[in-house]
Design a protein around this motif. Structure first.
Motif, PDB file in Angstrom:
ATOM      1  N   UNK A   1     -81.237  42.108 -19.695  1.00 31.55           N
ATOM      2  CA  UNK A   1     -80.436  42.352 -18.486  1.00 31.55           C
ATOM      3  C   UNK A   1     -78.958  42.068 -18.740  1.00 31.55           C
ATOM      4  N   UNK A   2     -78.670  40.979 -19.449  1.00 31.14           N
ATOM      5  CA  UNK A   2     -77.275  40.664 -19.785  1.00 31.14           C
ATOM      6  C   UNK A   2     -76.681  41.764 -20.655  1.00 31.14           C
ATOM      7  N   UNK A   3     -77.453  42.256 -21.624  1.00 31.00           N
ATOM      8  CA  UNK A   3     -76.976  43.332 -22.498  1.00 31.00           C
ATOM      9  C   UNK A   3     -76.741  44.621 -21.699  1.00 31.00           C
ATOM     10  N   UNK A   4     -77.608  44.893 -20.737  1.00 31.78           N
ATOM     11  CA  UNK A   4     -77.416  46.086 -19.897  1.00 31.78           C
ATOM     12  C   UNK A   4     -76.126  45.980 -19.094  1.00 31.78           C
ATOM     13  N   UNK A   5     -75.842  44.807 -18.563  1.00 34.39           N
ATOM     14  CA  UNK A   5     -74.598  44.606 -17.810  1.00 34.39           C
ATOM     15  C   UNK A   5     -73.399  44.836 -18.718  1.00 34.39           C
ATOM     16  N   UNK A   6     -73.444  44.292 -19.928  1.00 31.33           N
ATOM     17  CA  UNK A   6     -72.355  44.511 -20.886  1.00 31.33           C
ATOM     18  C   UNK A   6     -72.198  46.009 -21.155  1.00 31.33           C
ATOM     19  N   UNK A   7     -73.307  46.697 -21.386  1.00 29.26           N
ATOM     20  CA  UNK A   7     -73.264  48.138 -21.641  1.00 29.26           C
ATOM     21  C   UNK A   7     -72.684  48.925 -20.472  1.00 29.26           C
ATOM     22  N   UNK A   8     -73.082  48.558 -19.269  1.00 26.11           N
ATOM     23  CA  UNK A   8     -72.551  49.246 -18.080  1.00 26.11           C
ATOM     24  C   UNK A   8     -71.054  49.004 -17.946  1.00 26.11           C
ATOM     25  N   UNK A   9     -70.632  47.767 -18.153  1.00 26.22           N
ATOM     26  CA  UNK A   9     -69.201  47.451 -18.048  1.00 26.22           C
ATOM     27  C   UNK A   9     -68.398  48.236 -19.082  1.00 26.22           C
ATOM     28  N   UNK A  10     -68.940  48.359 -20.288  1.00 21.07           N
ATOM     29  CA  UNK A  10     -68.209  49.066 -21.351  1.00 21.07           C
ATOM     30  C   UNK A  10     -68.244  50.573 -21.148  1.00 21.07           C
ATOM     31  N   UNK A  11     -69.423  51.130 -20.848  1.00 23.26           N
ATOM     32  CA  UNK A  11     -69.593  52.582 -20.917  1.00 23.26           C
ATOM     33  C   UNK A  11     -69.484  53.329 -19.596  1.00 23.26           C
ATOM     34  N   UNK A  12     -69.717  52.695 -18.476  1.00 26.30           N
ATOM     35  CA  UNK A  12     -69.643  53.418 -17.201  1.00 26.30           C
ATOM     36  C   UNK A  12     -68.287  54.095 -17.010  1.00 26.30           C
ATOM     37  N   UNK A  13     -67.169  53.390 -17.206  1.00 26.85           N
ATOM     38  CA  UNK A  13     -65.869  54.051 -17.007  1.00 26.85           C
ATOM     39  C   UNK A  13     -65.651  55.216 -17.989  1.00 26.85           C
ATOM     40  N   UNK A  14     -66.165  55.087 -19.193  1.00 27.02           N
ATOM     41  CA  UNK A  14     -65.963  56.133 -20.200  1.00 27.02           C
ATOM     42  C   UNK A  14     -66.820  57.354 -19.905  1.00 27.02           C
ATOM     43  N   UNK A  15     -68.054  57.124 -19.497  1.00 25.28           N
ATOM     44  CA  UNK A  15     -68.955  58.229 -19.166  1.00 25.28           C
ATOM     45  C   UNK A  15     -68.494  58.904 -17.861  1.00 25.28           C
ATOM     46  N   UNK A  16     -68.011  58.122 -16.907  1.00 26.65           N
ATOM     47  CA  UNK A  16     -67.549  58.678 -15.630  1.00 26.65           C
ATOM     48  C   UNK A  16     -66.391  59.646 -15.836  1.00 26.65           C
ATOM     49  N   UNK A  17     -65.567  59.413 -16.852  1.00 26.93           N
ATOM     50  CA  UNK A  17     -64.450  60.313 -17.127  1.00 26.93           C
ATOM     51  C   UNK A  17     -64.918  61.687 -17.637  1.00 26.93           C
ATOM     52  N   UNK A  18     -66.147  61.747 -18.146  1.00 24.06           N
ATOM     53  CA  UNK A  18     -66.663  63.009 -18.652  1.00 24.06           C
ATOM     54  C   UNK A  18     -67.058  63.958 -17.517  1.00 24.06           C
ATOM     55  N   UNK A  19     -67.250  63.422 -16.323  1.00 26.14           N
ATOM     56  CA  UNK A  19     -67.716  64.255 -15.197  1.00 26.14           C
ATOM     57  C   UNK A  19     -66.705  64.427 -14.120  1.00 26.14           C
TER      58      UNK A  19
END
Length: 124
Positions: free
Chosen positions: A106-124
């Motif tokens: 769960x901690x790793x998922x939170x880290x992943x979301x914090x890192x990648x959500x903004x980057x993936x959101x820019x693709x759409x």
């Protein structure tokens, strides 16, 4: 004369550690899945050109999950060796070890979301 036993002992320990990591990756399905996810996330890190700080957090999260998953596997193997048949207390111990993996994941998922959500959101 210099005592080389310390250095030889450390090298021997390293060999055992690498051997253990290889055994985990090649024989335990949960580790195989986590290792595949680690590789995919590492590739994503290169693709999205994450920062040095993001690399550090991602590497720590991957290492934490794999380490706790390995410890959980060791606990399960010990429990199965000590008491191969179902036993309520052994089940409790195994559940607790598995719960530790859940916290790490769960901690790793939170880290992943914090890192990648903004980057993936820019693709759409």
């Amino acid at each position: 004369m210099k005592d080389n036993r310390f250095v030889k002992g450390r090298l021997k320990s390293t060999v055992y550690s690498v051997k253990g990591a290889y055994k985990l990756i090649t024989s335990e399905h949960s580790i195989m899945v986590q290792f595949f996810i680690a590789i995919a996330i590492t590739i994503a890190g290169f693709y999205f050109e994450i920062s040095a700080t993001e690399w550090m957090l991602q590497t720590f999260a991957i290492g934490l999950v794999l380490a706790i998953e390995g410890a959980n596997t060791a606990v399960e193997k010990i429990c199965d060796f000590i008491h191969p048949d179902f036993h309520e207390k052994i089940g409790f111990i195994k559940d607790i070890a598995s719960g530790a993996v859940c916290f790490a994941a769960l901690a790793a998922m939170v880290v992943g979301i914090i890192i990648y959500y903004p980057k993936v959101a820019l693709l759409f």
